[in-house]
Design a protein around this motif. Structure first.
Motif, mmCIF file in Angstrom:
data_model
loop_
_atom_site.group_PDB
_atom_site.id
_atom_site.type_symbol
_atom_site.label_atom_id
_atom_site.label_comp_id
_atom_site.label_asym_id
_atom_site.label_seq_id
_atom_site.Cartn_x
_atom_site.Cartn_y
_atom_site.Cartn_z
ATOM 1 N N LEU A 1 3.197 3.414 -4.899
ATOM 2 C CA LEU A 1 2.193 3.652 -3.850
ATOM 3 C C LEU A 1 1.280 4.799 -4.256
ATOM 4 O O LEU A 1 0.064 4.717 -4.123
ATOM 5 C CB LEU A 1 2.870 4.006 -2.514
ATOM 6 C CG LEU A 1 3.414 2.893 -1.631
ATOM 7 C CD1 LEU A 1 3.811 3.463 -0.276
ATOM 8 C CD2 LEU A 1 2.398 1.784 -1.437
ATOM 9 N N PHE B 1 -1.106 3.907 -6.869
ATOM 10 C CA PHE B 1 -2.238 3.163 -6.314
ATOM 11 C C PHE B 1 -3.192 4.097 -5.560
ATOM 12 O O PHE B 1 -4.229 3.664 -5.081
ATOM 13 C CB PHE B 1 -1.742 2.093 -5.330
ATOM 14 C CG PHE B 1 -1.169 0.879 -5.984
ATOM 15 C CD1 PHE B 1 -1.382 0.609 -7.326
ATOM 16 C CD2 PHE B 1 -0.423 -0.034 -5.245
ATOM 17 C CE1 PHE B 1 -0.863 -0.531 -7.920
ATOM 18 C CE2 PHE B 1 0.107 -1.181 -5.832
ATOM 19 C CZ PHE B 1 -0.115 -1.418 -7.167
ATOM 20 N N GLY B 2 -2.808 5.344 -5.403
ATOM 21 C CA GLY B 2 -3.646 6.281 -4.676
ATOM 22 C C GLY B 2 -3.401 6.273 -3.171
ATOM 23 O O GLY B 2 -4.201 6.790 -2.404
ATOM 24 N N LEU C 1 -0.054 -7.832 2.223
ATOM 25 C CA LEU C 1 -1.267 -7.238 2.767
ATOM 26 C C LEU C 1 -2.141 -6.765 1.596
ATOM 27 O O LEU C 1 -1.653 -6.109 0.690
ATOM 28 C CB LEU C 1 -0.888 -6.043 3.644
ATOM 29 C CG LEU C 1 -2.041 -5.218 4.212
ATOM 30 C CD1 LEU C 1 -2.747 -5.984 5.320
ATOM 31 C CD2 LEU C 1 -1.525 -3.889 4.746
ATOM 32 N N ALA C 2 -3.422 -7.144 1.625
ATOM 33 C CA ALA C 2 -4.349 -6.635 0.620
ATOM 34 C C ALA C 2 -5.229 -5.592 1.287
ATOM 35 O O ALA C 2 -5.719 -5.819 2.394
ATOM 36 C CB ALA C 2 -5.200 -7.762 0.058
ATOM 37 N N VAL D 1 -8.123 -2.101 0.677
ATOM 38 C CA VAL D 1 -9.007 -1.371 -0.221
ATOM 39 C C VAL D 1 -8.623 0.095 -0.164
ATOM 40 O O VAL D 1 -8.471 0.662 0.920
ATOM 41 C CB VAL D 1 -10.475 -1.541 0.200
ATOM 42 C CG1 VAL D 1 -11.366 -0.613 -0.623
ATOM 43 C CG2 VAL D 1 -10.904 -2.979 0.023
ATOM 44 N N MET E 1 -10.615 0.332 -5.295
ATOM 45 C CA MET E 1 -9.624 -0.599 -5.813
ATOM 46 C C MET E 1 -9.038 -1.406 -4.657
ATOM 47 O O MET E 1 -8.930 -0.911 -3.541
ATOM 48 C CB MET E 1 -8.528 0.215 -6.498
ATOM 49 C CG MET E 1 -7.506 -0.568 -7.228
ATOM 50 S SD MET E 1 -6.624 0.497 -8.381
ATOM 51 C CE MET E 1 -5.423 1.236 -7.315
ATOM 52 N N GLN E 2 -8.674 -2.656 -4.953
ATOM 53 C CA GLN E 2 -7.931 -3.439 -3.966
ATOM 54 C C GLN E 2 -6.497 -3.555 -4.445
ATOM 55 O O GLN E 2 -6.269 -3.868 -5.616
ATOM 56 C CB GLN E 2 -8.524 -4.838 -3.871
ATOM 57 C CG GLN E 2 -9.372 -5.045 -2.634
ATOM 58 C CD GLN E 2 -9.611 -6.507 -2.371
ATOM 59 O OE1 GLN E 2 -8.771 -7.204 -1.837
ATOM 60 N NE2 GLN E 2 -10.775 -6.979 -2.760
ATOM 61 N N VAL E 3 -5.548 -3.310 -3.562
ATOM 62 C CA VAL E 3 -4.153 -3.449 -3.953
ATOM 63 C C VAL E 3 -3.421 -4.333 -2.956
ATOM 64 O O VAL E 3 -3.867 -4.526 -1.829
ATOM 65 C CB VAL E 3 -3.432 -2.083 -4.076
ATOM 66 C CG1 VAL E 3 -4.079 -1.228 -5.142
ATOM 67 C CG2 VAL E 3 -3.399 -1.364 -2.748
ATOM 68 N N ILE E 4 -2.296 -4.871 -3.424
ATOM 69 C CA ILE E 4 -1.476 -5.732 -2.592
ATOM 70 C C ILE E 4 -0.132 -5.042 -2.361
ATOM 71 O O ILE E 4 0.481 -4.569 -3.320
ATOM 72 C CB ILE E 4 -1.222 -7.081 -3.294
ATOM 73 C CG1 ILE E 4 -2.545 -7.711 -3.724
ATOM 74 C CG2 ILE E 4 -0.440 -8.024 -2.403
ATOM 75 C CD1 ILE E 4 -2.353 -8.920 -4.633
ATOM 76 N N ILE E 5 0.297 -4.963 -1.112
ATOM 77 C CA ILE E 5 1.648 -4.483 -0.838
ATOM 78 C C ILE E 5 2.291 -5.427 0.177
ATOM 79 O O ILE E 5 1.619 -6.239 0.799
ATOM 80 C CB ILE E 5 1.671 -3.030 -0.282
ATOM 81 C CG1 ILE E 5 0.865 -2.937 1.012
ATOM 82 C CG2 ILE E 5 1.143 -2.050 -1.319
ATOM 83 C CD1 ILE E 5 0.949 -1.570 1.673
ATOM 84 N N ASN F 1 -8.541 6.483 -9.693
ATOM 85 C CA ASN F 1 -7.193 5.972 -9.917
ATOM 86 C C ASN F 1 -6.786 5.995 -11.384
ATOM 87 O O ASN F 1 -5.699 6.424 -11.740
ATOM 88 C CB ASN F 1 -7.110 4.567 -9.374
ATOM 89 C CG ASN F 1 -5.717 4.296 -8.903
ATOM 90 O OD1 ASN F 1 -4.892 3.914 -9.701
ATOM 91 N ND2 ASN F 1 -5.448 4.577 -7.644
ATOM 92 N N PHE G 1 -1.264 -13.606 -4.677
ATOM 93 C CA PHE G 1 -1.302 -13.116 -3.300
ATOM 94 C C PHE G 1 -0.998 -14.254 -2.321
ATOM 95 O O PHE G 1 -0.190 -14.116 -1.413
ATOM 96 C CB PHE G 1 -2.693 -12.526 -3.013
ATOM 97 C CG PHE G 1 -2.898 -12.086 -1.587
ATOM 98 C CD1 PHE G 1 -2.531 -10.815 -1.180
ATOM 99 C CD2 PHE G 1 -3.459 -12.944 -0.655
ATOM 100 C CE1 PHE G 1 -2.716 -10.409 0.131
ATOM 101 C CE2 PHE G 1 -3.651 -12.537 0.665
ATOM 102 C CZ PHE G 1 -3.267 -11.270 1.054
ATOM 103 N N PHE H 1 6.550 -6.543 -3.942
ATOM 104 C CA PHE H 1 5.341 -7.112 -4.524
ATOM 105 C C PHE H 1 4.223 -6.103 -4.331
ATOM 106 O O PHE H 1 3.667 -5.984 -3.257
ATOM 107 C CB PHE H 1 5.018 -8.437 -3.825
ATOM 108 C CG PHE H 1 3.770 -9.113 -4.334
ATOM 109 C CD1 PHE H 1 3.608 -9.357 -5.684
ATOM 110 C CD2 PHE H 1 2.778 -9.511 -3.469
ATOM 111 C CE1 PHE H 1 2.468 -9.987 -6.154
ATOM 112 C CE2 PHE H 1 1.635 -10.149 -3.925
ATOM 113 C CZ PHE H 1 1.479 -10.384 -5.279
ATOM 114 N N MET I 1 0.831 -4.845 -6.284
ATOM 115 C CA MET I 1 0.013 -5.233 -7.418
ATOM 116 C C MET I 1 -1.427 -4.843 -7.166
ATOM 117 O O MET I 1 -1.897 -4.842 -6.036
ATOM 118 C CB MET I 1 0.090 -6.749 -7.537
ATOM 119 C CG MET I 1 0.094 -7.226 -8.943
ATOM 120 S SD MET I 1 0.321 -8.993 -8.982
ATOM 121 C CE MET I 1 -0.375 -9.259 -10.576
#
Lengths: 85, 623
Positions: A32, A35-36, A57-58, A60, A64-68, B104, B315, B431, B433
């Motif tokens: 996390l 990812f900032g 969840l995606a 911004v 950057m876009q991240v998925i968690i 980042n 995703f 997950f 990413m």
């Protein structure tokens, strides 16, 4: 008002108020931060899940876009940006 | 400078454009191998400074920090620290930064700079950053970081010579200086604060741009529409594999036929001629014919990866994969497994959780790999009528192929569900990413990728497949059947007798002598089943010009029932017939336990699936 990221409405920028590191494994917490995603950072949740589930969840963060997943999102407390200002 | 060629490592975050920069610097002069002891790919290549002195480049796996969370990130750390076996410590580093994602990417850069190696930063994808309304000050950034910063646009080959010149200079300066010990690494939170401060300082202006990619994602990541688009894309991919490859495949096939007839005409009737015509040309030719299909499949996969769509697919799939205990991360190795399970299984190293990874490895062979295409294509062309379904543009043959792919996927999900609750029980997978931006795939990168796949396939055809085919030809040709014609040569030969033994086992699921014969050599690789059928039939046809001119499919039509053909297809959805996959699984799981488990469960499934298909088809009167 404090809310959890996993139930935040999509498309509205919010600020991370607190992250409950106890709910996350060491590696999850580190990723996390990589990812900032840290306290005080502004994020915008954008997309959630597909046909089968409300995860992942995606969002911004910065440029950057991240998925968690929901589990990590549930450890992140958010606040409205106007309220914090 | 001593005479040794300097080694320079490219390091950086995932999605920083490292591979494009590597391709731009080395062109086709690159070699992919493995680091000894681990299966992480080592991409190495050569380039030269402006004055012609050579340098050696390695492209390290993308990483977020020097604290690894997966096997490939561990390789990155070990190489830059000089702890990786079989790889000397690099003489210099190129840190590749995505210009649009500085705050980042600078975290890892700061860690790398603190190592004290000669370092140059490539501020990459500057054009995309400008497109996003970002103006940066590379000189200010260099001042803050204390190392040279060179703006690059790898895909347009911009900044490459400046980058090499800066590297050359840094290496030279480094040799003349005495060095303080590298500073101890700061904590990750402090690192992030510093990274953000530097990024802010180096950013001259930032216009918030409503990015078109967000509008695209609103559709592509839509819970319903996005998923339907993904399904449609995959459907188009498999239809294209079938439709677009037809003409070149026909051309290859008739070329091989011409070659066979020419050899028959030009050589006396000897054992050698038999070996060439019936063994090598029939066997290897039957497999090479599928090169166009394999290339089309890889083309799609490479395009999906290069464009940034693959992560979107991950995703969309994560919700479904979570239900069976996997993660969306597993989707990328599994989709690669549609081309070949070997790179697919190797790609699982990016999955952090051990049990999640093991399960993904065990189900990877259920994804329909390109080696199965020759088998499917042959049987479908011979037994499934070539007409449209109910007046739509969708062909029945393509639909059956799609159905076979879906069966593999559904089978894999069920198996994963069971494994995650039994032998591979563990924490629920996570997950996390980064989602790359959309990018126009570069022709050059795609071409290099395709060329590497084509080469691997042809080398396989030239080695494993050629050797097994020749051995099979010998086993099929001897001893020679008596001339009275009581028994066919195929039945009389050594291979025929072994097959007759095996036939007892596979007869209940509808398999005939042809299939029993093909299954044994197909243990080496699935597509050998096709070359084995081709070789056996070529021997059967002998020198009969008319029979040689008949295609393999036409000959099978006369000898197999539809039920048998369908059972054969069902078998190959599950059967673990590939030595390379078994070997890579052994290496990835460090022992024989899991590959043996994999082989066992897959054979059981294959037998059951073929049996059920056969009995059902017979019940419907197709026997």
């Amino acid at each position: 008002m404090i809310a959890k990221l996993d139930s935040a409405p999509l498309g509205t920028p919010v600020r991370i108020a607190r992250i409950d590191w106890q709910l996350l494994s060491h590696d999850e917490g580190r990723r996390l931060r990589e990812f900032g995603l840290m306290e005080g950072v502004e994020i915008t949740p954008l997309h959630r899940g597909s046909l089968f589930s409300r995860e992942p969840l995606a969002l911004v963060v910065g440029r950057m876009q991240v998925i968690i997943r929901g589990k990590q999102a549930a450890a992140i407390e958010i606040e409205a940006i106007a309220a914090a200002a | 400078m001593t005479g040794a060629i300097p080694t320079i490592a490219l390091a950086g975050n995932p999605n920083a454009g490292k591979s494009s920069l590597f391709n731009a610097l080395t062109g086709a002069r690159q070699k992919i191998a493995n680091y000894p002891g681990v299966t992480v790919e080592r991409k190495a290549g050569h380039a030269s400074f402006a004055d012609g002195r050579p340098l050696s480049l390695i492209d390290l796996p993308g990483s977020y920090s020097l604290t690894p969370s997966s096997p490939d990130e561990a390789v990155t750390r070990d190489v830059v620290l000089g702890q990786q076996a079989g790889q000397k410590r690099p003489d210099a580093l190129v840190i590749v930064l995505d210009a649009a994602n500085l705050d980042n990417h600078l975290c890892f850069a700061l860690e790398l700079i603190a190592l004290g190696l000669p370092t140059v930063v490539a501020l990459n994808m500057l054009d995309l950053a400008e497109r996003d309304g970002l103006t940066l000050d590379p000189e200010r950034l260099a001042g803050e970081l204390g190392v040279p910063v060179v703006p690059t646009v790898a895909v347009r080959r911009r900044g490459l010579s400046e980058l090499l010149a800066a590297l050359d200079h840094e290496i030279l300066v480094h040799q003349l200086e005495t060095h303080a010990h590298p500073a101890p690494p700061p904590t990750d939170v402090a690192l992030h604060r510093r990274a953000r401060a530097i990024a802010r300082a180096a950013t001259l202006s930032e216009t918030p741009v409503r990015r078109w990619t967000q509008r695209v994602d609103a559709v592509f990541l839509h819970p319903v529409a996005g998923f339907l688009i993904l399904l449609a894309l995959m459907f188009v991919m498999f239809q294209a594999v079938y439709a677009a490859a037809e003409a070149p495949a026909d051309l290859l096939e008739s070329g091989i036929g011409v070659l066979q007839q020419w050899v028959v005409g030009a050589m006396p009737d000897t054992v050698l001629r038999g070996l060439i015509v019936e063994g090598l040309l029939a066997g290897v030719g039957a497999v090479v014919v599928f090169l166009p299909q394999i290339l089309i499949l890889f083309l799609f996969i490479l395009l999906l990866e290069a464009s940034g769509y693959m992560t979107r697919a991950a995703f969309l799939m994560d919700g479904l994969m979570a239900k069976v205990g996997l993660s969306g991360r597993g989707f990328i190795p599994l989709l690669s497994s549609f081309a070949c399970a070997v790179p697919g299984i190797m790609a699982t190293r990016a999955i952090p959780d051990a049990k999640d990874r093991l399960t993904t490895i065990l189900i990877a062979p259920l994804m329909t790999c390109s080696a199965r295409l020759p088998v499917y294509a042959l049987i479908i062309a011979a037994f499934i009528p070539d007409h449209a379904v109910g007046g739509s543009p969708v062909g029945l043959q393509g639909l059956v192929l799609f159905g076979l792919y879906v069966s593999g996927i559904v089978g894999a999900l069920v198996v994963a569900f069971v494994l995650r609750r039994t032998v591979a029980r563990g924490n629920s997978a996570s997950f996390m990413m980064e989602m790359p931006r959309y990018q126009m795939p570069r022709l050059n990168d795609i071409a290099i990728g395709l060329w590497q796949r084509a080469w691997i396939f042809l080398r396989r055809a030239g080695t494993i497949i050629a050797i097994t085919t020749v051995i099979l030809w010998a086993l099929l040709s001897f001893p020679q059947a008596p001339a009275d014609g009581e028994m066919r040569q195929v039945d009389y030969s050594i291979a025929g007798r072994i097959a007759s033994g095996l036939e007892v086992v596979v007869k209940p699921i509808g398999f005939n002598h042809d299939i029993a014969l093909a299954l044994i050599p197909a243990m080496a690789a699935r597509e050998v089943a096709v070359s084995a059928l081709a070789t056996a039939n070529a021997i059967d046809a002998g020198d009969d010009e008319e029979e040689i001119s008949q295609s393999l499919g036409e000959r099978l039509q006369g000898r197999w029932s539809i039920a048998t053909a369908l059972a054969f297809l069902a078998w190959f959805v599950f059967a673990p017939q590939c030595i390379s996959t078994i070997a890579i699984t052994r290496r990835e799981t460090n022992g024989w336990k899991w590959p043996m488990f994999m082989v066992g469960y897959l054979f059981l499934l294959a037998y059951a699936a073929a049996g059920i298909t056969y009995w059902t088809a017979v019940a419907f009167g197709l026997g």
